[in-house]
Write a protein that holds these residues in place. Structure first.
Motif, mmCIF file in Angstrom:
data_model
loop_
_atom_site.group_PDB
_atom_site.id
_atom_site.type_symbol
_atom_site.label_atom_id
_atom_site.label_comp_id
_atom_site.label_asym_id
_atom_site.label_seq_id
_atom_site.Cartn_x
_atom_site.Cartn_y
_atom_site.Cartn_z
ATOM 1 N N LEU A 141 -18.240 -15.459 -59.600
ATOM 2 C CA LEU A 141 -17.549 -14.412 -60.341
ATOM 3 C C LEU A 141 -18.454 -13.967 -61.484
ATOM 4 C CD1 LEU A 141 -13.930 -15.901 -60.482
ATOM 5 C CD2 LEU A 141 -14.986 -14.488 -58.709
ATOM 6 N N LEU A 142 -18.127 -12.825 -62.054
ATOM 7 C CA LEU A 142 -18.957 -12.265 -63.124
ATOM 8 C C LEU A 142 -18.216 -12.321 -64.464
ATOM 9 C CD1 LEU A 142 -20.365 -9.124 -61.288
ATOM 10 C CD2 LEU A 142 -21.506 -11.311 -61.662
ATOM 11 N N TRP A 144 -16.939 -11.103 -67.961
ATOM 12 C CA TRP A 144 -16.652 -9.788 -68.544
ATOM 13 C C TRP A 144 -16.115 -10.007 -69.954
ATOM 14 C CZ3 TRP A 144 -11.615 -6.696 -67.765
ATOM 15 C CH2 TRP A 144 -11.744 -5.397 -68.291
ATOM 16 N N ILE A 170 -14.336 -12.048 -63.378
ATOM 17 C CA ILE A 170 -13.781 -11.155 -62.355
ATOM 18 C C ILE A 170 -14.730 -11.092 -61.158
ATOM 19 C CG2 ILE A 170 -12.466 -9.736 -63.976
ATOM 20 C CD1 ILE A 170 -14.734 -7.713 -63.925
ATOM 21 N N GLY A 171 -14.201 -10.679 -60.000
ATOM 22 C CA GLY A 171 -15.018 -10.529 -58.796
ATOM 23 C C GLY A 171 -14.326 -9.655 -57.776
ATOM 24 N N ALA A 203 -22.173 -7.159 -57.243
ATOM 25 C CA ALA A 203 -22.491 -7.189 -58.663
ATOM 26 C C ALA A 203 -22.419 -5.797 -59.277
ATOM 27 C CB ALA A 203 -23.887 -7.771 -58.876
ATOM 28 N N THR A 217 -23.306 -9.234 -65.364
ATOM 29 C CA THR A 217 -22.001 -9.255 -66.024
ATOM 30 C C THR A 217 -21.014 -8.423 -65.213
ATOM 31 O OG1 THR A 217 -22.424 -7.290 -67.368
ATOM 32 C CG2 THR A 217 -23.181 -9.419 -68.248
ATOM 33 N N GLY A 218 -19.750 -8.500 -65.630
ATOM 34 C CA GLY A 218 -18.706 -7.798 -64.887
ATOM 35 C C GLY A 218 -18.435 -6.391 -65.346
ATOM 36 N N ALA A 271 -16.066 -3.487 -63.481
ATOM 37 C CA ALA A 271 -14.831 -3.200 -64.204
ATOM 38 C C ALA A 271 -14.727 -1.737 -64.598
ATOM 39 C CB ALA A 271 -14.727 -4.091 -65.436
#
Length: 535
Positions: free
Chosen positions: A355-356, A358, A398-399, A413, A430-431, A435
């Motif tokens: 997951l990234l 955020w 988040i992912g 990504a 990063t997310g 997002a």
């Protein structure tokens, strides 16, 4: 001959006949005669040519000792008689005679009559029927008909050509329609039904089997090619959920149709009908002026025939939800150093199971000091100007997960890039991009098969902070199409310090249209949100 005194019948006296006759078993040696059916061109003296040939033949046979003067030869050549003959008649035209005879036989009143069962036609029909399966599709029928017609055109001649060509098409069509047609009803993924043609009451089957993952992402199972939205978006996940036990997890249920009568039915929608048309059970008692000022109630007698969209009439709900939102457990289930484990999330391609992070800045309306949340968040700015709202930063993981028909899974990504973590190190991405951007609904899988993967799950690990993380997915499966949503009640709140997974629909079906795979399809930005918990 003398009379036999014993038997009373005449017999040959052996001693009176030559030894050669007894040895060769014949009373005389046969004579050889040569006959030439054709006379060479430009020969004027045939007799002279015959004598020349006799001399040459005799010389060859004599030299090779095929004939001799002892009388024991296989055959003899007369010394003074002619034994070579050359015909002066023209050679017969056997092929021409055969064709002319066939033409004469086919004339009216002749011995051979060419009728339809015996035509130039059965050969072409036989070619159409050669190695036919028990039932076959329209494309196969048309291909075989083309082959049969080409064969017919190559052989057929005469004034009734077009009549018999039309008859060939009729007979081939009749042969196909006589219980040999394939159903060919298209599945949700565009594959034709391979069963014999049947009524719509019977189940269809394309024969395609895909691998798919359950709501929570912990179990991979076999999915039959679906033929309606309920099979694709609901029944399969109900079945595999019982095997995975994810049906027992904490979940957030989206609004669905709740009937109040047994004879409920699908609502009839019209393109010209506005969203304030008569839908609720009580609307018959209301005037349009009063109705416009009221919050619409969900109908309990008519349901939405398709999936829920932003353009769906107010008050109509589907009979089942095509979306799922489950909680896997506490946020500690996810480790950013290790990513998603293979044992709990099988099928991920190598180094894509992360997951990234955020980081989200939250402005507090209560003007309280949020220093006590710094254990779980990033410290906010110090020395803020007077009159500004206090702020603090929270970290959300988040992912967006994609899944291909072979069961391979991976995260993105960015809208145009697959997440790829370096082994043994923390993910550097990063997310923010996922997002704050529209995300593709379909993306090529990196597996060897090169199949098209579909965005199927959204992962959110909420922080242990006084905030609500929210999800508000909006999917547009084609340019200009309706925007599909899980609910029209606004963003869905998630609990704190938890791992949530939202499963998206497998197919998108509006009231009158089904949307197939489209590379322009997208998940619209604005799906993720973070708001302060009001104190």
């Amino acid at each position: 001959m003398e009379e036999n005194t014993l038997g009373g019948t005449p017999e040959f006296e052996v001693s009176k006949y030559k030894f050669e006759w007894i040895a060769n078993g014949r009373p005389c040696t046969p004579r050889l005669i040569f006959y030439f059916e054709r006379c060479p061109k430009y020969v004027t003296n045939t007799k002279k040519l015959e004598h020349n040939l006799e001399d040459k033949i005799y010389h060859i046979l004599k030299k090779t000792r095929i004939i001799n003067t002892t009388g024991s030869s296989l055959f003899a050549i007369p010394l003074n008689d002619e034994f070579v003959y050359i015909s002066e008649d023209k050679p017969p035209d056997r092929l021409g005679d055969a064709v002319r005879g066939l033409i004469l036989d086919c004339l009216p009143g002749a011995s051979m009559q060419v009728e339809v069962p015996y035509s130039i036609l059965p050969l072409a029909l036989a070619r159409y029927q050669e190695n036919l399966p028990p039932h076959y599709a329209k494309a196969e029928h048309e291909a075989r008909l083309s082959v049969a017609l080409n064969l017919f055109r190559a052989q057929a001649r005469g004034p009734v050509y077009h009549q018999y060509a039309a008859q060939l098409e009729i007979e081939c069509q009749s042969h196909w329609e006589n219980g040999r047609q394939q159903c060919e009803a298209a599945s949700m993924t565009g594959n034709p039904c391979k069963l014999p043609k049947h009524s719509n009451d019977q189940d269809h089957m394309s024969g395609f089997i895909y691998k798919a993952v359950c709501d929570c992402g912990r179990k991979i199972g076999a999915r039959e090619d679906p033929y309606n939205a309920k099979q694709a978006n609901y029944l399969f996940y109900q079945q595999i959920g019982k095997e995975c036990q994810c049906s027992k997890l904490e979940k957030i249920n989206f609004p669905i149709f709740q009937p109040s009568i047994k004879e409920y039915k699908a609502a009839t929608l019209h393109e010209s009908e506005d969203t304030l048309s008569v839908l609720s059970d009580r609307s018959g008692e209301l005037t349009p002026e009063v109705e416009r000022s009221l919050v619409r109630q969900a109908s309990t007698t008519e349901y939405l025939p398709g999936m829920l969209t932003l353009s769906s009439p107010s008050g109509l709900l589907p009979v089942f939800s095509s979306w799922s939102l489950v909680c896997l457990g506490a946020s500690s289930l996810y480790s950013h150093n290790l990513g998603l484990s293979e044992s709990h999330h099988p099928g991920f391609l190598s180094s894509t199971n992360y997951l990234l992070p955020w980081d989200v800045t939250v402005y507090s309306k209560s003007k309280q000091n949020w220093s006590h949340v710094n254990k779980y968040t990033t410290r906010g700015r110090r020395g803020r100007p007077a009159g500004t709202l206090p702020q603090f930063t929270v970290k959300v993981f988040i992912g967006v997960e994609f899944e291909c028909p072979s069961g391979h899974r991976f995260m993105l990504a960015a809208p145009d890039r697959v997440l790829k973590a370096t082994p043994g190190s923390i993910v550097k991405d990063t997310g923010h991009k996922i997002a704050e951007s529209d995300m593709p609904l379909y993306y090529p899988c990196a597996c060897r098969a090169g199949k098209l993967a579909q965005l199927m799950r959204i992962h959110v690990v909420t922080p242990k902070a006084p905030v609500y993380c929210t999800l508000d997915p909006k999917v547009q499966p084609a340019p200009g199409s309706p925007i599909f949503v899980s609910t029209t009640d606004g963003p869905t709140r998630l609990t704190q310090s938890a791992y949530w997974v939202m499963r998206l629909p497998y197919v998108y079906v509006a009231d009158k249209e089904h949307y197939t795979q489209n590379m322009s399809a997208k998940l619209l930005q604005g799906i993720f949100g973070v708001t302060e918990i009001e104190q």
